[in-house]
Write a protein that holds these residues in place. Structure first.
Motif, PDB file in Angstrom:
ATOM      1  N   LYS A  82     -19.795  40.363   8.985  1.00 43.62           N
ATOM      2  CA  LYS A  82     -21.391  40.534   8.292  1.00 43.62           C
ATOM      3  C   LYS A  82     -22.699  40.713   8.946  1.00 43.62           C
ATOM      4  O   LYS A  82     -22.854  41.298   9.541  1.00 43.62           O
ATOM      5  N   CYS A  83     -23.357  41.581   7.185  1.00 43.59           N
ATOM      6  CA  CYS A  83     -24.925  41.905   7.413  1.00 43.59           C
ATOM      7  C   CYS A  83     -25.719  41.273   7.161  1.00 43.59           C
ATOM      8  O   CYS A  83     -26.230  40.233   6.775  1.00 43.59           O
ATOM      9  N   LEU A  84     -26.550  41.469   8.212  1.00 40.27           N
ATOM     10  CA  LEU A  84     -28.058  40.007   8.333  1.00 40.27           C
ATOM     11  C   LEU A  84     -28.752  41.239   8.194  1.00 40.27           C
ATOM     12  O   LEU A  84     -29.195  42.155   8.981  1.00 40.27           O
ATOM     13  N   LEU A  85     -29.670  41.548   6.865  1.00 37.54           N
ATOM     14  CA  LEU A  85     -30.664  42.214   6.402  1.00 37.54           C
ATOM     15  C   LEU A  85     -32.167  40.923   6.861  1.00 37.54           C
ATOM     16  O   LEU A  85     -32.255  39.904   5.982  1.00 37.54           O
ATOM     17  N   GLN A  86     -33.263  41.521   7.197  1.00 36.63           N
ATOM     18  CA  GLN A  86     -33.690  40.518   8.110  1.00 36.63           C
ATOM     19  C   GLN A  86     -35.431  41.446   7.006  1.00 36.63           C
ATOM     20  O   GLN A  86     -35.888  42.492   7.521  1.00 36.63           O
ATOM     21  N   PHE A  87     -36.128  40.671   6.456  1.00 37.18           N
ATOM     22  CA  PHE A  87     -37.126  40.630   5.607  1.00 37.18           C
ATOM     23  C   PHE A  87     -38.327  40.537   5.844  1.00 37.18           C
ATOM     24  O   PHE A  87     -38.390  39.011   6.887  1.00 37.18           O
ATOM     25  N   LYS A  97     -36.556  44.662   7.526  1.00 41.35           N
ATOM     26  CA  LYS A  97     -37.513  45.599   8.725  1.00 41.35           C
ATOM     27  C   LYS A  97     -35.988  45.116   9.695  1.00 41.35           C
ATOM     28  O   LYS A  97     -36.403  46.146  11.033  1.00 41.35           O
ATOM     29  N   GLN A  98     -34.821  44.805   9.595  1.00 40.24           N
ATOM     30  CA  GLN A  98     -34.045  45.227  11.087  1.00 40.24           C
ATOM     31  C   GLN A  98     -32.543  44.852   9.870  1.00 40.24           C
ATOM     32  O   GLN A  98     -32.965  43.669   9.482  1.00 40.24           O
ATOM     33  N   VAL A  99     -31.491  45.305  10.473  1.00 38.04           N
ATOM     34  CA  VAL A  99     -30.178  45.142   9.934  1.00 38.04           C
ATOM     35  C   VAL A  99     -30.114  45.187  11.570  1.00 38.04           C
ATOM     36  O   VAL A  99     -29.726  46.068  12.210  1.00 38.04           O
ATOM     37  N   THR A 100     -29.237  43.741  11.798  1.00 41.18           N
ATOM     38  CA  THR A 100     -27.942  43.606  12.330  1.00 41.18           C
ATOM     39  C   THR A 100     -26.406  43.186  11.701  1.00 41.18           C
ATOM     40  O   THR A 100     -26.756  42.660  10.888  1.00 41.18           O
ATOM     41  N   TYR A 101     -25.696  42.812  12.791  1.00 43.25           N
ATOM     42  CA  TYR A 101     -23.733  42.422  12.265  1.00 43.25           C
ATOM     43  C   TYR A 101     -23.678  41.307  12.880  1.00 43.25           C
ATOM     44  O   TYR A 101     -24.179  40.428  13.953  1.00 43.25           O
ATOM     45  N   LYS A 102     -22.737  40.545  12.238  1.00 38.77           N
ATOM     46  CA  LYS A 102     -22.684  39.464  13.081  1.00 38.77           C
ATOM     47  C   LYS A 102     -20.985  38.844  13.061  1.00 38.77           C
ATOM     48  O   LYS A 102     -20.177  40.170  11.811  1.00 38.77           O
ATOM     49  N   ASN A 103     -20.642  38.057  13.211  1.00 35.55           N
ATOM     50  CA  ASN A 103     -18.814  37.833  12.866  1.00 35.55           C
ATOM     51  C   ASN A 103     -18.263  39.209  13.419  1.00 35.55           C
ATOM     52  O   ASN A 103     -17.207  39.704  12.663  1.00 35.55           O
ATOM     53  N   GLU A 104     -18.174  40.057  14.601  1.00 34.37           N
ATOM     54  CA  GLU A 104     -17.532  41.384  14.256  1.00 34.37           C
ATOM     55  C   GLU A 104     -17.259  42.596  13.151  1.00 34.37           C
ATOM     56  O   GLU A 104     -17.180  43.300  12.703  1.00 34.37           O
ATOM     57  N   ASN A 105     -18.836  42.178  13.130  1.00 36.52           N
ATOM     58  CA  ASN A 105     -19.062  43.553  11.757  1.00 36.52           C
ATOM     59  C   ASN A 105     -18.688  42.705  10.731  1.00 36.52           C
ATOM     60  O   ASN A 105     -19.516  43.310   9.451  1.00 36.52           O
TER      61      ASN A 105
END
Length: 140
Positions: free
Chosen positions: A33-38, A23-31
């Protein structure tokens, strides 16, 4: 005496293997880490469950996860040109959901492993997404 918890029970996705859609892809820790939201879960009860991976094709499972969502391996040129994980939103697969305890002691649901759909590949790409290369011809 009856003792009750004053904390509200969180609505966790149960552990198990379910159909899933990115559903969504976001980033954290100054890009980094990639957070894939299912969106996944048992029939009639969908949850948004994350899978956190390093934002790198060189380390971690991101490349294999995106290739599974793509329905095939990326070409060398595609990898050299770069792949945008956000282009894979709307792709479907199966996800193995597990419960993990955070450093603060909370229990959270996360996607542990992505699996192909029953047919062996993820669903067709939405327009604009990376397409898998044509299959190699069979050896005679």
């Amino acid at each position: 005496m009856i003792i009750k918890s004053t904390k509200k029970m969180t609505d966790l996705c149960p552990e198990g293997e379910y159909p899933a859609e990115l559903k969504q892809v976001t980033y954290k820790n100054e890009n980094k880490k990639c957070l894939l939201q299912f969106e996944t879960g048992p029939e009639g009860k969908k949850h948004l469950v994350p899978k956190e991976v390093p934002s790198s094709f060189d380390a971690g499972p991101l490349r294999k996860d995106l290739e599974l969502l793509n329905g095939g391996e990326f070409t060398t040129k595609q990898v050299e040109d770069g792949i945008d994980p956000e282009k894979f939103a709307g792709r479907k697969c199966r996800a193995l959901v597990v419960h993990r305890r955070t450093s603060g002691g909370r229990v959270v649901a996360v996607v542990s492993v992505l699996l192909p759909l029953s047919g062996g590949a993820a669903t067709q790409a939405p327009s604009g997404a990376v397409q898998s290369p044509a299959p190699a011809p069979a050896a005679a």
